[in-house]
Design a protein around this motif. Structure first.
Motif, mmCIF file in Angstrom:
data_model
loop_
_atom_site.group_PDB
_atom_site.id
_atom_site.type_symbol
_atom_site.label_atom_id
_atom_site.label_comp_id
_atom_site.label_asym_id
_atom_site.label_seq_id
_atom_site.Cartn_x
_atom_site.Cartn_y
_atom_site.Cartn_z
ATOM 1 N N GLN A 51 0.819 -1.201 0.000
ATOM 2 C CA GLN A 51 0.000 0.000 0.000
ATOM 3 C C GLN A 51 0.858 1.258 0.000
ATOM 4 O OE1 GLN A 51 -2.290 -0.780 3.472
ATOM 5 N NE2 GLN A 51 -3.809 -2.059 2.411
ATOM 6 N N LEU A 52 1.985 1.223 0.693
ATOM 7 C CA LEU A 52 2.880 2.380 0.713
ATOM 8 C C LEU A 52 3.411 2.658 -0.684
ATOM 9 C CD1 LEU A 52 4.478 4.527 2.265
ATOM 10 C CD2 LEU A 52 6.246 2.788 2.663
ATOM 11 N N VAL A 53 3.787 1.611 -1.398
ATOM 12 C CA VAL A 53 4.299 1.775 -2.765
ATOM 13 C C VAL A 53 3.215 2.341 -3.673
ATOM 14 C CG1 VAL A 53 5.265 0.569 -4.741
ATOM 15 C CG2 VAL A 53 5.955 -0.084 -2.422
ATOM 16 N N ALA A 54 1.985 1.841 -3.520
ATOM 17 C CA ALA A 54 0.895 2.287 -4.382
ATOM 18 C C ALA A 54 0.549 3.748 -4.143
ATOM 19 C CB ALA A 54 -0.336 1.407 -4.137
ATOM 20 N N LEU A 55 0.701 4.219 -2.890
ATOM 21 C CA LEU A 55 0.326 5.588 -2.556
ATOM 22 C C LEU A 55 1.461 6.583 -2.763
ATOM 23 C CD1 LEU A 55 -1.578 4.932 0.793
ATOM 24 C CD2 LEU A 55 -2.597 5.679 -1.355
ATOM 25 N N ALA A 56 2.663 6.093 -3.004
ATOM 26 C CA ALA A 56 3.853 6.940 -2.955
ATOM 27 C C ALA A 56 3.773 8.130 -3.912
ATOM 28 C CB ALA A 56 5.098 6.107 -3.243
ATOM 29 N N ASP A 57 3.409 7.901 -5.157
ATOM 30 C CA ASP A 57 3.405 8.986 -6.139
ATOM 31 C C ASP A 57 2.402 10.083 -5.762
ATOM 32 O OD1 ASP A 57 5.393 7.827 -7.626
ATOM 33 O OD2 ASP A 57 4.009 6.796 -8.992
ATOM 34 N N ASP A 58 1.166 9.663 -5.421
ATOM 35 C CA ASP A 58 0.147 10.653 -5.049
ATOM 36 C C ASP A 58 0.547 11.416 -3.796
ATOM 37 O OD1 ASP A 58 -1.393 10.044 -7.181
ATOM 38 O OD2 ASP A 58 -2.784 8.738 -6.098
ATOM 39 N N LEU A 59 1.130 10.700 -2.840
ATOM 40 C CA LEU A 59 1.515 11.341 -1.587
ATOM 41 C C LEU A 59 2.646 12.339 -1.815
ATOM 42 C CD1 LEU A 59 0.730 11.268 1.364
ATOM 43 C CD2 LEU A 59 2.412 9.474 1.745
ATOM 44 N N ALA A 60 3.628 11.965 -2.610
ATOM 45 C CA ALA A 60 4.751 12.865 -2.883
ATOM 46 C C ALA A 60 4.291 14.104 -3.637
ATOM 47 C CB ALA A 60 5.821 12.123 -3.678
ATOM 48 N N ALA A 61 3.289 13.961 -4.500
ATOM 49 C CA ALA A 61 2.796 15.103 -5.278
ATOM 50 C C ALA A 61 2.181 16.169 -4.390
ATOM 51 C CB ALA A 61 1.776 14.620 -6.312
ATOM 52 N N ARG A 62 1.715 15.780 -3.212
ATOM 53 C CA ARG A 62 1.129 16.756 -2.283
ATOM 54 C C ARG A 62 2.181 17.473 -1.459
ATOM 55 N NH1 ARG A 62 -4.504 16.269 -2.011
ATOM 56 N NH2 ARG A 62 -5.114 15.002 -3.797
ATOM 57 N N SER A 63 3.450 17.111 -1.599
ATOM 58 C CA SER A 63 4.581 17.756 -0.902
ATOM 59 C C SER A 63 4.372 17.849 0.608
ATOM 60 C CB SER A 63 4.823 19.158 -1.474
ATOM 61 O OG SER A 63 5.097 19.105 -2.842
ATOM 62 N N PRO A 64 4.167 16.714 1.270
ATOM 63 C CA PRO A 64 4.032 16.779 2.733
ATOM 64 C C PRO A 64 5.345 17.221 3.372
ATOM 65 C CG PRO A 64 4.283 14.517 2.022
ATOM 66 C CD PRO A 64 4.147 15.334 0.766
ATOM 67 N N GLY A 65 5.254 17.891 4.502
ATOM 68 C CA GLY A 65 6.474 18.310 5.181
ATOM 69 C C GLY A 65 7.251 17.108 5.698
ATOM 70 N N ALA A 66 6.517 16.167 6.328
ATOM 71 C CA ALA A 66 7.155 14.962 6.854
ATOM 72 C C ALA A 66 6.111 13.864 6.917
ATOM 73 C CB ALA A 66 7.742 15.223 8.239
ATOM 74 N N ILE A 67 6.570 12.619 6.779
ATOM 75 C CA ILE A 67 5.685 11.465 6.858
ATOM 76 C C ILE A 67 6.140 10.612 8.035
ATOM 77 C CG2 ILE A 67 4.848 9.399 5.678
ATOM 78 C CD1 ILE A 67 5.466 10.809 3.027
ATOM 79 N N LEU A 68 5.201 10.246 8.907
ATOM 80 C CA LEU A 68 5.488 9.362 10.030
ATOM 81 C C LEU A 68 4.804 8.033 9.776
ATOM 82 C CD1 LEU A 68 6.525 8.842 12.967
ATOM 83 C CD2 LEU A 68 4.320 9.734 13.751
ATOM 84 N N LEU A 69 5.578 6.941 9.834
ATOM 85 C CA LEU A 69 4.986 5.627 9.600
ATOM 86 C C LEU A 69 5.750 4.555 10.361
ATOM 87 C CD1 LEU A 69 7.144 4.230 7.416
ATOM 88 C CD2 LEU A 69 5.959 5.719 5.828
ATOM 89 N N ARG A 70 5.059 3.424 10.556
ATOM 90 C CA ARG A 70 5.737 2.259 11.129
ATOM 91 C C ARG A 70 6.615 1.611 10.070
ATOM 92 N NH1 ARG A 70 0.987 -1.016 14.131
ATOM 93 N NH2 ARG A 70 -0.188 -0.282 12.329
ATOM 94 N N ASP A 71 7.663 0.960 10.515
ATOM 95 C CA ASP A 71 8.604 0.319 9.603
ATOM 96 C C ASP A 71 7.840 -0.583 8.629
ATOM 97 O OD1 ASP A 71 10.618 -0.995 8.301
ATOM 98 O OD2 ASP A 71 11.809 -1.328 10.114
ATOM 99 N N PRO A 72 7.856 -0.264 7.332
ATOM 100 C CA PRO A 72 7.065 -1.067 6.375
ATOM 101 C C PRO A 72 7.677 -2.421 6.074
ATOM 102 C CG PRO A 72 8.313 0.610 5.208
ATOM 103 C CD PRO A 72 8.566 0.850 6.669
ATOM 104 N N GLY A 73 8.927 -2.640 6.449
ATOM 105 C CA GLY A 73 9.569 -3.911 6.156
ATOM 106 C C GLY A 73 10.134 -3.999 4.754
#
Length: 543
Positions: A80-102
């Motif tokens: 899911q992280l890989v699938a969302l990566a492009d859309d999320l990066a396009a929004r230019s978030p300041g920082a992303i907090l997540l659990r270790d995706p492995g």
């Protein structure tokens, strides 16, 4: 994959008003191991946050509010992280907090900052800590950097815990006299469940504290220089504790605990603990002296014999603010709440809340109230709104009634005059759940009327033969003429509204008013008789 880790394992949080990425990582690294990936600006301001569930977003578009703040990504599937990566990066978030995706974090996200925390059951507590830093940066600062600077420019309790842990090979936590965690050494994967829960919850589990009390551990910790050992029990590792005592009074200030790791306790541990306990006690004592000086300042300014506006307080070397807001908070009909309100815990809680009102706000008990002195331009609407939020918070937290009164330099002039104004309003207005905050401006009629009643010849008015006849009649009759008159006068002599308020028929109200006139001799068609009876009823109610 580019990786940058520009933060030390322990460092000073930023002192900026908004939380920064440095503040966030610093706070989390005190609890657990944190990796920072990507292009990271330590001073990036993190003013907003959005929590996104990766699983639900797989079939939905990202919400528009994702912006340059902190994006917290929940969900467990690495894909899911890989699938969302492009859309999320396009929004230019300041920082992303997540659990270790492995799996490796997608390259496109590393143009910004990605904060990765370990997977584990502590995720919800880590998330709460992260949001506390972002949402309440001032409170975060009060709890760490601001107090630390007040203690000493070169060291604080976290420094003591870290240095002691390095010197002894143990995990250190420093608790106050109520077992609340004040400081701890940096994260280690060898922390046992008690230490993890204590750090995440800011105090050990209640069952653990009760067990120590039942075994009189805290009594033994009060013996100066004595160490107390707690043996290993299941997953709970061996501990050695020592009490801290005020260097002047000898009063117990709290405990330093050393948790054993894979390295057994060394022969010099007790000596290290004795020295650390003495030094930490000095820091805690200094902090409380700083607080007591602030308390004395406010109390001097509030006192009737205190300095006038603009006068110096020589011992404290401060000047009364030229403009300010003063807020007095009191408990309502609850002795336990009233006692708590004057405690150091209440002062600390109100101090943290008060910085949102004014950065240099001071809090101190005086009489039966806790006062907040907020220097700066008066803003009655802001001050009343803050007081309403604070009273609501206290009532929800303590399950008791509280109310507040607000005054300012604009209405009172000096601090002690503002305190006198607050006492005047509180003494002459009845507590109301619908109006938890009172001011002289909003309650002037009630205050002036109460003062008029105080000035009236009470004995003469109540000794009126007509009024005594009503009181005696009500004492032997089931018909409450006094209450009927009280309600009827309140609705301006209207029988319909009076009957509705008394839950009876209009004719019954007419009969009772007629009975009152014939029995006592009042003429309630006469405005003077109405005024006199209204005043007598008020005085009778007060007595």
């Amino acid at each position: 994959m580019p990786v940058s880790d520009v933060f030390p394992k322990a460092g000073e949080p930023s002192a900026t008003m908004s939380a920064t990425l440095r503040d966030l990582v610093h706070a989390l690294r005190l609890i657990t191991d944190v990796r920072l990936l990507g292009a990271a600006d330590p001073e990036l301001a993190v003013r907003t946050h959005v929590i996104l569930d990766a699983a639900s977003l797989a079939a939905e578009a990202l919400p528009e509010e994702v912006g340059a703040g902190l994006v917290v990504l929940t969900g467990d599937a690495p894909g899911q992280l890989v699938a969302l990566a492009d859309d999320l990066a396009a929004r230019s978030p300041g920082a992303i907090l997540l659990r270790d995706p492995g799996v490796p974090v997608p390259e496109v996200l590393l143009a910004g900052a990605v904060v990765v925390v370990p997977r584990g059951p502590e995720w919800s507590a880590l998330l709460a800590e992260a949001l506390r830093v972002v949402v309440e940066p001032r409170r975060h600062d009060v709890g760490s950097a601001r107090l630390n600077r007040a203690l000493a420019e070169h060291t604080d309790l976290f420094d003591v815990a870290k240095a002691l842990g390095v010197a002894t090979g143990t995990l250190i936590s420093i608790e106050d006299e109520r077992a609340r965690v004040m400081a701890f050494s940096p994260y280690s994967d060898q922390a046992d469940p008690i230490r993890r829960l204590a750090i995440l919850g800011r105090e050990p589990p209640q069952w653990h504290v009760e067990q120590l009390r039942s075994e009189r551990v805290y009594d033994r910790l009060r013996v100066p220089g004595a160490t107390v050992e707690l043996p290993e029990a299941g997953e709970v590792r061996r501990r050695l504790g020592i009490g801290m005592a005020d260097p002047t009074t000898g009063v117990y200030l709290g405990t330093i605990w050393a948790q054993e790791t894979d390295v057994p306790f060394g022969p010099e541990l007790e000596d290290h603990l004795v020295g650390a306990a003495r030094y930490a006690a000095r820091l805690v004592s200094q902090a409380r002296q700083i607080h007591s000086v602030s308390t004395e300042l406010v109390q001097r300014l509030l006192a009737p014999e205190g300095p006038g506006s603009g006068d110096d307080v020589p011992q404290l070397r401060v000047r009364e603010p030229a403009s300010f807001a003063l807020i007095g908070i009191e408990a309502v009909d609850d002795d336990r709440a009233a006692e708590w309100l004057l405690s150091s815990e209440a002062v600390a809680l109100l101090s943290m809340r008060a910085v949102s009102l004014a950065e240099q706000a001071l809090v101190a008990p005086y009489g039966a109230r806790l006062y907040v002195l907020a220097p700066g331009p008066a803003d009655p609407a802001r001050d009343v709104a803050w007081a309403e939020r604070t009273v609501a918070h206290l009532q929800a937290q303590r399950h008791a009634g509280f109310r507040a009164a607000v005054s300012s330099s604009a209405s009172a002039g000096s601090v002690r005059a503002a305190r006198a104004e607050i006492e005047r309003v509180c003494a002459r207005t009845a507590p109301s759940a619908a109006r938890p905050v009172v001011t002289l401006d909003s309650d002037r009629t009630a205050v002036l009327l109460a003062e008029c009643l105080e000035a009236l010849p009470r004995a003469a008015l109540l000794d009126d033969e007509r009024f005594r006849t009503l009181v005696e009649y009500d004492g032997r009759s089931s018909i409450d003429l006094l209450e009927t008159a009280r309600v009827w006068l309140r609705v301006h002599g209207e029988f319909g509204p009076a009957a509705q308020a008394l839950t009876t028929h209009q004719n019954t109200v007419r009969y009772r008013i007629g009975r009152l006139e014939s029995l006592a001799g009042y003429d309630l068609a006469d405005p003077d008789d109405r005024l006199l009876l209204a005043l007598q009823l008020r005085l009778h109610d007060q007595s």
